[in-house]
Write an enzyme that holds these catalytic residues in place. Structure first.
Site, PDB file in Angstrom:
ATOM      1  N   TYR A 144       1.365   9.596   0.292  1.00  0.00           N
ATOM      2  CA  TYR A 144       1.676   9.799   1.700  1.00  0.00           C
ATOM      3  C   TYR A 144       2.337   8.824   2.364  1.00  0.00           C
ATOM      4  CZ  TYR A 144       0.507  11.260   6.687  1.00  0.00           C
ATOM      5  OH  TYR A 144       0.676  11.554   7.995  1.00  0.00           O
ATOM      6  N   ASP A 239       5.015   0.970  -0.301  1.00  0.00           N
ATOM      7  CA  ASP A 239       4.263   1.510   1.038  1.00  0.00           C
ATOM      8  C   ASP A 239       2.964   0.721   1.051  1.00  0.00           C
ATOM      9  OD1 ASP A 239       3.212   4.625   2.428  1.00  0.00           O
ATOM     10  OD2 ASP A 239       2.793   2.556   2.918  1.00  0.00           O
ATOM     11  N   LYS A 267      -2.095  -0.410   9.635  1.00  0.00           N
ATOM     12  CA  LYS A 267      -3.292  -0.566   9.728  1.00  0.00           C
ATOM     13  C   LYS A 267      -3.926  -1.837  10.141  1.00  0.00           C
ATOM     14  CE  LYS A 267      -3.440   3.670   6.711  1.00  0.00           C
ATOM     15  NZ  LYS A 267      -4.476   4.776   7.379  1.00  0.00           N
TER      16      LYS A 267
END
Ligand code: KE4
Length: 426
Positions: A144, A239, A267
């Site tokens: 994702y 990623d 994050k």
């Protein structure tokens, strides 16, 4: 555990927010029950609206690596907020955090800040397309990279949890440029490259996957991707929204010794405020507006409030030489304890772990890709989730998510967690 106030708050939220949440996974659809509304948090603990105290293994899906309301981050945010939160003009702190990030992460000369991991990955793909002049991308089933159209072809976590791997609203025109490979399967990548000669701009991957549960790259996989990219003029995008500044100062590039061309962050880099970023060597980043032709922009990108939180967080991680070792040791201790009690209770399971990322899968097979991750027994997972929650332990409300260990956890917290797991299945 009682959730009277959370239930009332959820009913009110559902009237004005789709599904009562601002991000689907929070709705507990994969595990059932009423989403928990949090009142406040400190260190490793969440305090919910019904007065329950929960040991937190999600930590806002990764950012709270040093614990909630971490004082140096709070102080930095309070101090900055009093001087204005956003100007839409350059500020010194943007340069300070950029210099720090560049000093911590290998193979990057410049970094551009945005407001989410989705924005970071979306922009990185546009940059790769602009730099190579090619249109197609390869992603991996179960990975994702946020909710921009190019990625919702078979996203991990959210979409898979909802059992609808393709999202309505993504056009066929977009979908045709996204090719799907299988994680830990180099031949699936080779086949796509062969079938799309000279058309592939980039391969984007979670170099340690976290949206199928935690899945490490098998030996040689990342190195194989690097070789394929070099041989085919394809950019390799890591990623590292989850893994960046979590698995090591320099993330997976440092941990596994494999070089990416573009790295995406989110994050942890924001310390709990909305920050994403993407970074690369000069020849790639200099293609970005206003220097180059690849357009990318954002009103709140680099805003001083979010930068203050991120800068405080990165400084703490950069200056603490043992933090990643402590995190990995705590996660290993938890892994061994959970494995012991699950084995003693004859519960078929497998546990994946890399650094401070860990996931429990209720299947005997090794979980190495989306297909094996999907084989897990979801009914057992639901029993596990609610059994732990009822004992004050908050783990991921989906079998396709990873737990994120925080350094605020004590070994006493870990022992409580292991004992709670034992109690669920005894
Ligand atoms: P955001 O746009 O949610 O900041 O980041 C998207 C993203 C990109 N790349 C990776 C590897 C990610 O894990 C994420 C987001 N992670 C999810 C957890 N599976 C965030 C939780 C949610 O969607 O609410």
């Amino acid at each position: 555990m009682i959730y009277k106030r959370s239930s009332a708050l959820f009913a009110a939220a559902e009237k004005v927010i789709p599904g009562g949440v601002n991000s689907p996974v929070r709705a507990f659809k994969a595990v059932g029950g009423t989403p928990i509304f949090v009142k406040e948090a400190k260190g490793a603990y969440l305090y919910d609206e019904d007065g329950n105290v929960l040991i937190d293994y999600i930590n806002s899906w990764g950012p709270m690596i040093l614990g909630h309301a971490y004082q140096p981050v709070v102080d930095a945010v309070v101090e900055k907020a009093q001087k204005g939160t956003s100007f839409g003009m350059p500020t010194e702190i943007e340069t300070q955090i950029a210099e720090l990030a560049v000093s911590m992460v290998p193979n990057i000369d410049k970094i551009r800040f945005v407001n989410s991991g989705t924005e970071a990955c979306m922009s990185a793909v546009r940059l790769a397309r602009g730099f190579t002049g090619k249109d197609k991308i390869i992603k991996f089933a179960g990975c994702y990279h946020g909710h921009s159209d190019s990625f919702l072809i078979q996203a991990g976590s959210g979409a898979v949890t909802f059992g609808s791997p393709n999202s309505p609203g993504v056009t066929a025109g977009t979908a045709k440029d996204t090719l799907l490979a299988n994680y830990n399967n180099l031949s699936s990548v080779e086949a796509l490259i062969a079938a799309n000669k000279n058309e592939i701009a980039c391969i984007i991957i979670e170099p340690v996957a976290g949206n199928m549960g935690c899945i490490p790259p098998v030996k040689g996989f990342l190195e194989g991707l690097r070789t394929l990219c070099d041989a085919n003029n394809i950019l390799l995008i890591f990623d590292e929204v989850m893994t960046g500044f979590r698995l090591a100062k320099g993330g997976v590039q440092e941990l596994y010794g494999v070089d990416a061309d573009i790295v995406c962050f989110g994050k942890v880099i924001g310390g709990g405020l909305p920050v994403g970023a993407f970074a690369a060597r000069n020849e790639i980043m200099n293609q970005l507006a206003p220097l180059g032709p690849v357009y990318q922009a954002g009103t709140l990108s680099g805003n001083p409030l979010a930068m203050a939180a991120g800068f405080a967080m990165l400084n703490e991680l950069n200056n603490d030489k043992d933090v990643f070792k402590r995190l990995a040791e705590k996660t290993e201790y938890l892994h061994k304890g959970l494995a012991r009690v699950l084995y003693n209770n004859n519960i078929t399971h497998t546990i994946n772990r890399v650094g401070s990322m860990i996931s429990v899968h209720f299947d005997k097979a090794n979980v190495i890709d989306f297909e094996t991750a999907a084989k897990g027994n979801n009914e057992t997972f639901k029993t596990f989730f609610h059994g732990m929650l009822n004992q004050g332990i908050y783990i991921a409300p989906s079998a396709f998510e990873t737990w994120f260990i925080t350094d605020a956890l004590t070994y006493n917290d870990l022992d409580k967690t292991i004992a709670a797991c034992d109690a669920v299945f005894r």
